[in-house]
Design a protein around this motif. Structure first.
Motif, PDB file in Angstrom:
ATOM      1  N   LEU A  82     -13.480 -13.529  48.922  1.00  0.00           N
ATOM      2  CA  LEU A  82     -12.630 -14.029  49.999  1.00  0.00           C
ATOM      3  C   LEU A  82     -13.171 -15.339  50.572  1.00  0.00           C
ATOM      4  O   LEU A  82     -12.390 -16.241  50.914  1.00  0.00           O
ATOM      5  N   TYR A  83     -14.490 -15.447  50.673  1.00  0.00           N
ATOM      6  CA  TYR A  83     -15.081 -16.699  51.136  1.00  0.00           C
ATOM      7  C   TYR A  83     -14.761 -17.832  50.154  1.00  0.00           C
ATOM      8  O   TYR A  83     -14.472 -18.965  50.571  1.00  0.00           O
ATOM      9  N   ARG A  90     -20.528 -22.120  50.453  1.00  0.00           N
ATOM     10  CA  ARG A  90     -21.944 -21.884  50.746  1.00  0.00           C
ATOM     11  C   ARG A  90     -22.188 -20.426  51.138  1.00  0.00           C
ATOM     12  O   ARG A  90     -23.157 -19.799  50.704  1.00  0.00           O
ATOM     13  N   GLU A  91     -21.268 -19.882  51.936  1.00  0.00           N
ATOM     14  CA  GLU A  91     -21.409 -18.493  52.361  1.00  0.00           C
ATOM     15  C   GLU A  91     -21.179 -17.529  51.195  1.00  0.00           C
ATOM     16  O   GLU A  91     -21.850 -16.498  51.084  1.00  0.00           O
ATOM     17  N   LYS A  93     -21.865 -18.156  48.058  1.00  0.00           N
ATOM     18  CA  LYS A  93     -23.081 -18.234  47.239  1.00  0.00           C
ATOM     19  C   LYS A  93     -24.211 -17.415  47.858  1.00  0.00           C
ATOM     20  O   LYS A  93     -24.908 -16.667  47.152  1.00  0.00           O
ATOM     21  N   ALA A  94     -24.391 -17.521  49.160  1.00  0.00           N
ATOM     22  CA  ALA A  94     -25.457 -16.780  49.826  1.00  0.00           C
ATOM     23  C   ALA A  94     -25.245 -15.271  49.694  1.00  0.00           C
ATOM     24  O   ALA A  94     -26.200 -14.515  49.469  1.00  0.00           O
ATOM     25  N   LEU A  95     -24.015 -14.830  49.821  1.00  0.00           N
ATOM     26  CA  LEU A  95     -23.723 -13.401  49.687  1.00  0.00           C
ATOM     27  C   LEU A  95     -24.024 -12.907  48.279  1.00  0.00           C
ATOM     28  O   LEU A  95     -24.622 -11.841  48.093  1.00  0.00           O
ATOM     29  N   LEU A  96     -23.601 -13.669  47.283  1.00  0.00           N
ATOM     30  CA  LEU A  96     -23.864 -13.259  45.895  1.00  0.00           C
ATOM     31  C   LEU A  96     -25.358 -13.175  45.626  1.00  0.00           C
ATOM     32  O   LEU A  96     -25.833 -12.245  44.964  1.00  0.00           O
ATOM     33  N   GLU A  97     -26.095 -14.143  46.125  1.00  0.00           N
ATOM     34  CA  GLU A  97     -27.545 -14.135  45.912  1.00  0.00           C
ATOM     35  C   GLU A  97     -28.195 -12.937  46.590  1.00  0.00           C
ATOM     36  O   GLU A  97     -29.121 -12.332  46.048  1.00  0.00           O
ATOM     37  N   SER A  98     -27.700 -12.576  47.755  1.00  0.00           N
ATOM     38  CA  SER A  98     -28.314 -11.475  48.503  1.00  0.00           C
ATOM     39  C   SER A  98     -28.054 -10.123  47.851  1.00  0.00           C
ATOM     40  O   SER A  98     -28.892  -9.221  47.911  1.00  0.00           O
ATOM     41  N   CYS A  99     -26.880  -9.959  47.224  1.00  0.00           N
ATOM     42  CA  CYS A  99     -26.541  -8.643  46.670  1.00  0.00           C
ATOM     43  C   CYS A  99     -26.842  -8.514  45.183  1.00  0.00           C
ATOM     44  O   CYS A  99     -26.805  -7.407  44.645  1.00  0.00           O
ATOM     45  N   GLU A 100     -27.169  -9.603  44.519  1.00  0.00           N
ATOM     46  CA  GLU A 100     -27.345  -9.570  43.063  1.00  0.00           C
ATOM     47  C   GLU A 100     -28.360  -8.537  42.590  1.00  0.00           C
ATOM     48  O   GLU A 100     -28.118  -7.849  41.587  1.00  0.00           O
ATOM     49  N   PRO A 101     -29.486  -8.361  43.274  1.00  0.00           N
ATOM     50  CA  PRO A 101     -30.442  -7.345  42.794  1.00  0.00           C
ATOM     51  C   PRO A 101     -29.906  -5.917  42.832  1.00  0.00           C
ATOM     52  O   PRO A 101     -30.455  -5.028  42.181  1.00  0.00           O
ATOM     53  N   LEU A 102     -28.828  -5.688  43.592  1.00  0.00           N
ATOM     54  CA  LEU A 102     -28.279  -4.340  43.746  1.00  0.00           C
ATOM     55  C   LEU A 102     -27.180  -4.031  42.735  1.00  0.00           C
ATOM     56  O   LEU A 102     -26.690  -2.902  42.675  1.00  0.00           O
ATOM     57  N   LEU A 103     -26.789  -5.006  41.916  1.00  0.00           N
ATOM     58  CA  LEU A 103     -25.616  -4.869  41.062  1.00  0.00           C
ATOM     59  C   LEU A 103     -25.880  -4.233  39.711  1.00  0.00           C
ATOM     60  O   LEU A 103     -24.931  -3.940  38.979  1.00  0.00           O
ATOM     61  N   LEU A 120     -17.007 -20.763  41.382  1.00  0.00           N
ATOM     62  CA  LEU A 120     -17.818 -21.739  42.110  1.00  0.00           C
ATOM     63  C   LEU A 120     -18.350 -22.835  41.185  1.00  0.00           C
ATOM     64  O   LEU A 120     -19.008 -23.768  41.643  1.00  0.00           O
ATOM     65  N   GLY A 121     -18.067 -22.707  39.892  1.00  0.00           N
ATOM     66  CA  GLY A 121     -18.520 -23.691  38.910  1.00  0.00           C
ATOM     67  C   GLY A 121     -19.937 -23.480  38.435  1.00  0.00           C
ATOM     68  O   GLY A 121     -20.489 -24.325  37.727  1.00  0.00           O
ATOM     69  N   LEU A 122     -20.538 -22.332  38.769  1.00  0.00           N
ATOM     70  CA  LEU A 122     -21.930 -22.055  38.419  1.00  0.00           C
ATOM     71  C   LEU A 122     -21.960 -21.029  37.270  1.00  0.00           C
ATOM     72  O   LEU A 122     -22.322 -19.868  37.438  1.00  0.00           O
TER      73      LEU A 122
END
Length: 219
Positions: A82-83, A90-91, A93-103, A120-122
């Motif tokens: 949704l962001y 930016r928000e 990206k930050a959310l994805l980085e924070s939850c990635e270890p839990l996926l 996001l083009g990444l």
């Protein structure tokens, strides 16, 4: 969560898989009436609001779910999407980085998170998540197709050819996959062109629905 609320949650999640969003909303309401601080209740609310196109209400619901339980990677990925849609990159990206270890154990949310990274083009950030989703749940067309598309974007062309070939073994009449494979290799003979023409003849679809095949054959 007690047994009754667990049953309501399971029923609402099943309803989400069939697109019965009224049932999802009703289940979420029942959970929140029993426990206003239920992350699951707010998560289900977010799913229902998102499906209704109520983005701001969905953002609010997913945000509440995360505040109540920071390990709710499902809420984090839904919120990141949704962001992204709201240009809050930016928000996202930050959310994805924070939850990635839990996926690591969820093919669904590995794939969803990877798709947000791609949007996001990444693409390099998306690649290992797509691969992990396919390792956990091999042979799923949507997961394999997303991995193949990412392989193309990253220049892993041999792997992309292999993936699209495997997809076409599963569904020989899939026009988009024929088109994508045709883009990746120069024809040495008429074998692939003849296969695509056979699909056109068999399907007898109107031209506007055969744009990928007509483009590939014209090339």
């Amino acid at each position: 969560m007690n047994d009754r609320l667990a049953r309501i949650s399971a029923s609402a999640r099943q309803a989400s898989r069939t697109g019965d969003w009224a049932a999802v909303k009703a289940g979420a309401r029942q959970i929140l009436e029993s426990n206003r601080h239920s992350p699951e209740g707010w998560f289900l609310t977010g799913l229902a609001e998102k499906a209704r196109g109520k983005s701001q209400q969905a953002v609010t619901a997913f945000t509440r779910a995360l505040r109540l339980d920071s390990r709710r990677y499902d809420a984090a990925v839904e919120l990141a999407e949704l962001y992204w849609k709201g240009m809050r990159h930016r928000e996202a990206k930050a959310l994805l980085e924070s939850c990635e270890p839990l996926l690591a154990g969820s093919p669904l949310y590995l794939d969803k998170a990877a798709t947000v990274w791609t949007r996001l083009g990444l693409h390099a950030r998306a690649w290992p998540l797509y691969r992990r989703a396919n390792e956990l749940q091999p042979g799923v067309e949507k997961l394999q197709s997303n991995l193949a598309a990412c392989a193309v974007l990253l220049g892993h062309l041999d792997e992309a050819r292999k993936l699209y070939s495997e997809l076409l073994e599963q569904r020989p009449d899939h026009q988009r996959n024929h088109y994508e494979l045709a883009r990746l290799q120069r024809a040495r003979d008429r074998t692939h062109v003849d296969r695509m023409l056979a699909v056109l003849e068999d399907k007898r679809l109107p031209p506007q629905e055969n744009i990928f095949l007509y483009y590939a054959i014209a090339k």
